[in-house]
Write an enzyme that holds these catalytic residues in place. Structure first.
Site: not given
Length: 707
Positions: A285-287
């Site tokens: 999961v990436s911002p």
């Protein structure tokens, strides 16, 4: 952003239940006590490598946001022997050596009250903080080995936060709330996620978790003590070009929430109400929600099939802001606003007994029945096993949050003769290793390397805690989205349907945990799943076993203890030799004065003669103070901001290594609402005398006006 709202009728019902709970708690002895504490854990901010991106060039040059440990101690009031400690630390992850030393110090103070069985220490996973504390050689290698200054800073800060929480134990109750948060995370390996069975994927709306889960602790009088939030996102808004210590998006979200609840004039780390944004199943999961693009052409890329064509052009993700600081602020603000929205709504009462079970597990020797994600059952008719640790080729490719070196690409499932020769020179994997890890082509046989000492752990720490009606599964690594969903599902069933939260990067760091299906894709997360394709199956079986033991009030065996590597450590980090002030100046002298007048939004800048920041990491204090003149109080100066505040930057620069000269740049971006008046910048530090000894100094700028 989007929030899940409650109906007016539900709201009234919940308000009635809360009021009733307050009356009951006030009239009867409470079965739960809670204490909260916070302490500074900031590591050495200069010339020490950051942990996370494995970039040898990413060394510290100052501070943007300080690091904190936020501790929550819970005990059954009727049986104080039943305790649970949860600490969320602004660090890349947690290592067994740090935890062991914290427990050793707690034992000296409290006896057997706090042990390996009941203390969970979880790293937030920021990639912009000092490394060199994990002891396993592969993790400390980019930092140039073990860094005692980082290790001690983390140990002292974590220990202090628990001591503070212990002293503040008081009757309390627990509430739970959650909301959906959009526009704050994306899946950085969507092709891996699509490997999971369509029947399983159909149960979920998104390819990442969008739920922000919140547990809050309140007194019988309904006063807030503290909050723990869990939201799946990598703290990688600050990219691998950053050189300032930063707790990244989750750390800033904590600061925003604590300021909102303690008062905006409360300095970070000084308030009574503690708010953590802890890690969970953030593995894929990436911002960076703009997604990956080629560095120069701007074309969409994925480091696997969609490759960048121009020479030395990298594929990396960014956004949503104009730069990494802006992106950090935006993602943090979205998490903070969602958490405050949940806090404003009536919560679900989870008050109940606390308990915890813990076990060390030797992963390579485990044999378990595999899990079927479609039927959601374990297949007892067959067995799978773990592997000796190894890293795959795609590990070296890095991620779209931080690309790797050389010409590696994600999704690599075939070996290269040249790289295999390099690998075998270090340590050759056995035929059994190659078969066990397939289809991963092994780049580093870390479990076979013995020089100079262990490269990756073979024994991990597994904990399951009961916090009232909530189950907390503390895991020693980075679970991907679907891996986390499977774990929550099996633990919930084993606990009789209770709510489950996954606490990531806890106690020991054992890299990533991809599903067996995602493992076949061999993107970064799968290549970094070090115990082979059935790593997740082992964890699912183990956490079911531990949950069943917890619910039955049975104590599992302790398992084999991880080895103590403290006597074998190597460090190539050079020490601070000496500091010197330039000719005609003293330490603390202001070399570049601010302008005479500023307005909101302007940035005040001053330069000071500086000593090396590693001479004193100034826990609980600061290298920087923005001070305002209080004319009505006998011309006293009061601190309005420190180097822990978002608006300040402390930047340290070398003039000459030979002469030992350096200077500090202090920046203050004047926030809206700053009162008009007279201000100055104050710099604190310590210098190392060439003949021995470390001595403090300070200096301040000329006053300036904010109009």
């Amino acid at each position: 952003m989007q929030f899940i709202a409650k109906s007016p009728l539900n709201y009234l019902n919940m308000m009635y239940r809360n009021a009733l709970c307050v009356l009951v708690c006030a009239c009867a002895s409470n079965a739960l006590r809670v204490g909260v504490g916070i302490a500074d854990v900031t590591g050495p901010p200069a010339e020490i490598g950051f942990m996370g991106y494995a970039n040898f060039e990413q060394t510290g040059h100052g501070i943007h946001l300080r690091q904190f440990a936020r501790a929550f101690v819970l005990e059954n009031d009727v049986d104080s022997a039943e305790r649970v400690v949860f600490v969320s630390v602004d660090a890349a992850m947690m290592g067994h050596g740090v935890r062991r030393e914290v427990l050793k110090r707690l034992k000296k103070r409290y006896g057997d009250l706090y042990t390996e069985d009941n203390v969970i220490i979880s790293g937030t996973h920021t990639h912009s903080t000092p490394g060199g504390f994990l002891m396993d050689f592969l993790f400390d290698l980019p930092i140039l080995g073990f860094v005692k200054e980082t290790f001690i800073a983390y140990v002292i800060g974590i220990y202090k936060s628990i001591v503070i929480a212990h002293t503040k134990l008081q009757p309390a109750r627990i509430e739970y709330g959650e909301a959906e948060l959009l526009d704050a995370n994306i899946n950085r390996s969507p092709s891996s996620y699509l490997r999971n069975p369509p029947e399983e994927r159909a149960r979920y709306k998104y390819d990442v978790d969008k739920t922000l889960a919140q547990v809050r602790f309140l007194t019988p009088a309904n006063e807030l003590l503290g909050v723990i939030n869990w939201f799946a996102v990598h703290p990688t808004s600050m990219n691998n070009t950053n050189r300032l210590v930063s707790s990244d998006n989750v750390g800033y979200a904590s600061i925003l929430m604590e300021k909102a609840l303690n008062g905006n004039n409360t300095h970070p780390g000084k308030g009574n109400i503690i708010c953590a944004f802890a890690s969970t199943n953030l593995g894929d999961v990436s911002p960076n929600i703009k997604g990956p693009r080629c560095e120069f052409s701007g074309k969409v890329c994925d480091q696997e099939k969609l490759l960048c064509k121009l020479p030395k052009e990298r594929c990396f993700a960014s956004g949503p802001g104009k730069d990494m600081f802006d992106s950090t602020r935006i993602i943090a603000t979205r998490m903070f606003q969602t958490a405050m929205n949940i806090l404003a709504q009536p919560g679900e009462d989870l008050t109940g007994p606390v308990g915890i079970v813990h076990q060390f597990v030797e992963m390579p020797v485990q044999k378990v029945p595999p899990y079927d994600p479609v039927s959601e059952t374990f297949n007892a008719s067959s067995m799978v096993s773990g592997c000796v640790p190894a890293m795959g080729y795609s590990f070296a490719a890095g991620t779209t949050d931080g690309p790797g070196a050389f010409d590696f690409r994600q999704g690599t499932t075939s070996p290269n003769a040249l790289w295999d020769a390099v690998r075998d020179f270090v340590a050759e994997p056995s035929p059994q290793d190659l078969a066990c890890h397939a289809p991963k082509p092994i780049l580093l046989a870390t479990g076979r390397i013995k020089f100079p000492y262990s490269w990756q752990p073979q024994i991990v720490s597994c904990s399951v805690a009961r916090i009232g009606e909530l189950i907390l599964a503390a895991v020693p690594g980075e679970f991907t989205t679907m891996s986390g969903r499977r774990l929550r599902s099996v633990v919930s069933k084993a606990s009789g349907g209770k709510r489950v939260v996954l606490a990531g990067l806890s106690n020991v760091y054992a890299d990533y945990i991809a599903t067996p299906e995602e493992y076949q894709e061999q993107r970064y997360e799968a290549a970094s799943t070090i115990y082979g394709p059935h790593t997740l199956d082992i964890y699912l079986n183990k956490y079911v076993e531990l949950t069943e033991a917890l619910m039955a009030s049975k104590k599992p065996s302790s398992g084999p203890s991880p080895p103590d590597l403290s006597e074998q450590l190597i460090s190539l980090v050079p020490p601070v030799l000496w500091d010197a002030a330039p000719w005609g100046h003293e330490f603390g002298d202001c070399l570049l004065q601010p302008e005479k007048q500023y307005s909101y939004g302007d940035t005040v800048v001053a330069h000071f003669v500086s000593g090396h920041p590693r001479n004193s990491i100034r826990h609980g204090r600061s290298y920087v103070a923005v001070e305002r003149l209080q004319e009505a109080e006998d011309d006293a100066w009061t601190t309005v901001a420190t180097d822990a505040d978002w608006e300040t930057k402390f930047i340290w620069q070398r003039n000459s290594k030979i002469l030992g000269t350096s200077y500090a740049v202090i920046e203050w971006e004047i926030p809206p609402g700053t009162p008009r008046g007279t201000y100055r910048l104050h710099h604190y530090g310590s210098y190392k005398y060439i003949l021995g000894g470390i001595y403090p100094y300070h200096g301040f700028s000329e006053p300036f006006e904010v109009t």
